[in-house]
Motif scaffolding. Structure first.
Motif, PDB file in Angstrom:
ATOM      1  N   GLU A 262       0.917  -1.053   0.019  1.00  0.00           N
ATOM      2  CA  GLU A 262      -0.012   0.016  -0.231  1.00  0.00           C
ATOM      3  C   GLU A 262       0.825   1.470  -0.125  1.00  0.00           C
ATOM      4  OE1 GLU A 262      -2.791   0.015   3.200  1.00  0.00           O
ATOM      5  OE2 GLU A 262      -3.642  -2.086   2.670  1.00  0.00           O
ATOM      6  N   LYS A 263       2.147   1.121   0.162  1.00  0.00           N
ATOM      7  CA  LYS A 263       3.030   2.342   0.137  1.00  0.00           C
ATOM      8  C   LYS A 263       3.273   2.596  -1.286  1.00  0.00           C
ATOM      9  CE  LYS A 263       5.333   0.723   4.499  1.00  0.00           C
ATOM     10  NZ  LYS A 263       5.139   1.789   5.415  1.00  0.00           N
ATOM     11  N   ARG A 264       3.245   4.052  -1.486  1.00  0.00           N
ATOM     12  CA  ARG A 264       3.589   4.460  -2.652  1.00  0.00           C
ATOM     13  C   ARG A 264       4.811   4.550  -2.957  1.00  0.00           C
ATOM     14  NH1 ARG A 264       4.555   9.858  -4.855  1.00  0.00           N
ATOM     15  NH2 ARG A 264       3.962   9.819  -6.990  1.00  0.00           N
ATOM     16  N   ILE A 265       5.803   4.794  -1.815  1.00  0.00           N
ATOM     17  CA  ILE A 265       7.292   4.881  -1.716  1.00  0.00           C
ATOM     18  C   ILE A 265       7.815   3.635  -1.278  1.00  0.00           C
ATOM     19  CG2 ILE A 265       9.474   5.823  -1.437  1.00  0.00           C
ATOM     20  CD1 ILE A 265       7.958   8.649  -1.776  1.00  0.00           C
ATOM     21  N   HIS A 266       8.337   2.728  -1.743  1.00  0.00           N
ATOM     22  CA  HIS A 266       9.074   1.661  -1.356  1.00  0.00           C
ATOM     23  C   HIS A 266      10.267   1.154  -1.853  1.00  0.00           C
ATOM     24  CE1 HIS A 266       9.249  -2.799  -0.338  1.00  0.00           C
ATOM     25  NE2 HIS A 266       8.401  -2.404   0.783  1.00  0.00           N
ATOM     26  N   CYS A 267      11.337   0.917  -1.115  1.00  0.00           N
ATOM     27  CA  CYS A 267      12.824   0.795  -1.516  1.00  0.00           C
ATOM     28  C   CYS A 267      13.222   1.935  -1.943  1.00  0.00           C
ATOM     29  CB  CYS A 267      12.895  -0.568  -2.496  1.00  0.00           C
ATOM     30  SG  CYS A 267      12.683  -2.182  -1.819  1.00  0.00           S
ATOM     31  N   SER A 268      12.750   3.068  -1.710  1.00  0.00           N
ATOM     32  CA  SER A 268      13.366   4.554  -1.849  1.00  0.00           C
ATOM     33  C   SER A 268      12.974   4.629  -3.409  1.00  0.00           C
ATOM     34  CB  SER A 268      14.847   4.655  -1.529  1.00  0.00           C
ATOM     35  OG  SER A 268      15.087   4.389  -0.502  1.00  0.00           O
ATOM     36  N   ASN A 269      11.978   4.283  -3.852  1.00  0.00           N
ATOM     37  CA  ASN A 269      11.245   4.315  -5.054  1.00  0.00           C
ATOM     38  C   ASN A 269       9.949   4.553  -5.427  1.00  0.00           C
ATOM     39  OD1 ASN A 269      13.564   3.921  -7.590  1.00  0.00           O
ATOM     40  ND2 ASN A 269      14.161   2.778  -5.806  1.00  0.00           N
ATOM     41  N   ILE A 270       9.375   5.162  -6.278  1.00  0.00           N
ATOM     42  CA  ILE A 270       8.116   5.324  -6.201  1.00  0.00           C
ATOM     43  C   ILE A 270       7.556   4.169  -7.132  1.00  0.00           C
ATOM     44  CG2 ILE A 270       6.061   6.778  -7.287  1.00  0.00           C
ATOM     45  CD1 ILE A 270       7.653   9.331  -7.099  1.00  0.00           C
ATOM     46  N   GLY A 271       6.483   3.365  -6.458  1.00  0.00           N
ATOM     47  CA  GLY A 271       5.821   2.137  -7.299  1.00  0.00           C
ATOM     48  C   GLY A 271       4.895   2.385  -8.163  1.00  0.00           C
ATOM     49  N   ARG A 272       4.567   1.667  -8.841  1.00  0.00           N
ATOM     50  CA  ARG A 272       3.553   1.721  -9.988  1.00  0.00           C
ATOM     51  C   ARG A 272       2.458   0.966  -9.481  1.00  0.00           C
ATOM     52  NH1 ARG A 272       7.369  -1.706 -12.322  1.00  0.00           N
ATOM     53  NH2 ARG A 272       6.577  -3.925 -12.662  1.00  0.00           N
ATOM     54  N   LYS A 273       1.340   1.674  -9.853  1.00  0.00           N
ATOM     55  CA  LYS A 273      -0.051   1.142  -9.440  1.00  0.00           C
ATOM     56  C   LYS A 273      -0.320  -0.280  -9.927  1.00  0.00           C
ATOM     57  CE  LYS A 273      -3.691   3.753  -9.289  1.00  0.00           C
ATOM     58  NZ  LYS A 273      -4.754   4.792  -9.688  1.00  0.00           N
ATOM     59  N   SER A 274      -0.713  -1.206  -9.254  1.00  0.00           N
ATOM     60  CA  SER A 274      -0.951  -2.479  -9.629  1.00  0.00           C
ATOM     61  C   SER A 274      -2.449  -2.730 -10.547  1.00  0.00           C
ATOM     62  CB  SER A 274      -1.251  -3.384  -8.518  1.00  0.00           C
ATOM     63  OG  SER A 274      -2.165  -3.073  -7.786  1.00  0.00           O
ATOM     64  N   ASN A 275      -3.341  -1.836 -10.275  1.00  0.00           N
ATOM     65  CA  ASN A 275      -4.561  -1.628 -10.949  1.00  0.00           C
ATOM     66  C   ASN A 275      -4.605  -0.034 -11.567  1.00  0.00           C
ATOM     67  OD1 ASN A 275      -5.301  -4.274 -10.567  1.00  0.00           O
ATOM     68  ND2 ASN A 275      -6.089  -4.010  -8.473  1.00  0.00           N
ATOM     69  N   SER A 276      -4.789  -0.158 -12.607  1.00  0.00           N
ATOM     70  CA  SER A 276      -5.062   1.400 -13.141  1.00  0.00           C
ATOM     71  C   SER A 276      -6.139   2.165 -12.598  1.00  0.00           C
ATOM     72  CB  SER A 276      -4.828   1.447 -14.698  1.00  0.00           C
ATOM     73  OG  SER A 276      -5.721   0.757 -15.334  1.00  0.00           O
ATOM     74  N   TYR A 277      -7.254   1.277 -12.415  1.00  0.00           N
ATOM     75  CA  TYR A 277      -8.637   1.693 -12.131  1.00  0.00           C
ATOM     76  C   TYR A 277      -8.857   1.964 -10.520  1.00  0.00           C
ATOM     77  CZ  TYR A 277      -9.318  -3.096 -11.777  1.00  0.00           C
ATOM     78  OH  TYR A 277      -8.841  -4.413 -11.580  1.00  0.00           O
ATOM     79  N   ALA A 278      -7.763   1.822 -10.049  1.00  0.00           N
ATOM     80  CA  ALA A 278      -7.889   1.710  -8.359  1.00  0.00           C
ATOM     81  C   ALA A 278      -7.768   3.158  -8.018  1.00  0.00           C
ATOM     82  CB  ALA A 278      -6.877   1.007  -7.798  1.00  0.00           C
ATOM     83  N   PHE A 279      -8.717   3.566  -7.116  1.00  0.00           N
ATOM     84  CA  PHE A 279      -8.562   5.029  -6.497  1.00  0.00           C
ATOM     85  C   PHE A 279      -8.941   4.955  -5.069  1.00  0.00           C
ATOM     86  CE2 PHE A 279     -12.873   3.769  -7.567  1.00  0.00           C
ATOM     87  CZ  PHE A 279     -13.646   4.468  -6.576  1.00  0.00           C
TER      88      PHE A 279
END
Length: 241
Positions: free
Chosen positions: A201-218
């Motif tokens: 659920e963390k947007r930033i992980h391993c000091s990097n911005i992750g990519r959304k696993s579902n494009s329609y999730a909000f």
């Protein structure tokens, strides 16, 4: 360790005050059953749950948004009940039912993470890491049902409800947990770490911005919790009226 942050304490005071306004000590006691039991369960085998800090966006202490997500609708119902000036048991039922739904989801999450086996996503049945939103396990589902029954049976004692009322409330409370699971899998925002490939659920992980696993999730987890409780309560309202 405190179960509430400073903002969480403020939120708990506001929610508790609203509930006391509408349902006096009985409503406040039922809220306490939810909060105390959930807080105690969060401390059970806490070391085994330490891995959740790498998955969940928030820590052990509940903030004001988490308090509002679980206690906001019961508080609103209590205020409406107060200003309606009626003894209509519908409001009492909806109040208790909304807390049963919140408790069901919380117990399922706290106990389900202790399952020895990996949970499965509800629709795809794919095995995922424990703590993943939208995943279910036999242990977690059973805990959710018991959590709903706990609030329902306490409601029966406090507000002199019938056995049938308690059973129906238990089912609706557990339905709230199912709604939460469905929303958690479909519309809750989750990110896939670009470094370790972990879904979190963390947007930033391993000091990097992750990519959304579902494009329609909000929705974040708080919004999912609140929406699940609202859907459950609205469905009950439509059926009971």
């Amino acid at each position: 360790m405190r179960s509430l942050s400073i903002s969480g304490m403020i939120g708990a005071f506001l929610v508790g005050s609203a509930i006391f306004l509408g349902f006096a000590w009985k409503g406040l006691f039922l809220l306490g059953c939810f909060f105390v039991s959930s807080s105690l369960l969060s401390k059970v085998k806490s070391k085994q749950k330490s891995f959740l800090q790498d998955i969940l966006s928030k820590g052990d202490q509940r903030d004001i948004m988490q308090v509002a997500a679980n206690g906001g609708l019961p508080a609103i119902i209590a205020v409406v009940y107060y200003f309606q000036g009626t003894n209509d048991t519908l409001y009492i039922t909806l109040f208790c039912l909304s807390l049963a739904a919140a408790n069901s989801d919380t117990w399922a999450s706290e106990i389900g993470t202790l399952s020895k086996g990996r949970p499965r996503m509800l629709f795809s049945l794919k095995k995922v890491e424990r703590g993943t939103s939208g995943a279910v396990s036999l242990l977690g589902s059973f805990a959710g049902l018991v959590g709903s029954f706990f609030i329902s049976i306490m409601s029966g004692f406090l507000f002199s409800l019938s056995i049938l009322d308690v059973l129906v409330m238990t089912l609706f409370g557990f339905l709230g947990n199912i709604f939460d699971t469905v929303l958690g899998q479909t519309v809750q925002i989750k990110y896939k770490c670009k470094v370790c490939q972990k879904v979190t659920e963390k947007r930033i992980h391993c000091s990097n911005i992750g990519r959304k696993s579902n494009s329609y999730a909000f929705m974040n987890n708080d919004a999912v919790n609140f929406t699940a409780i609202v859907l459950t309560t609205c469905l009950a309202f439509l059926i009971f009226t």
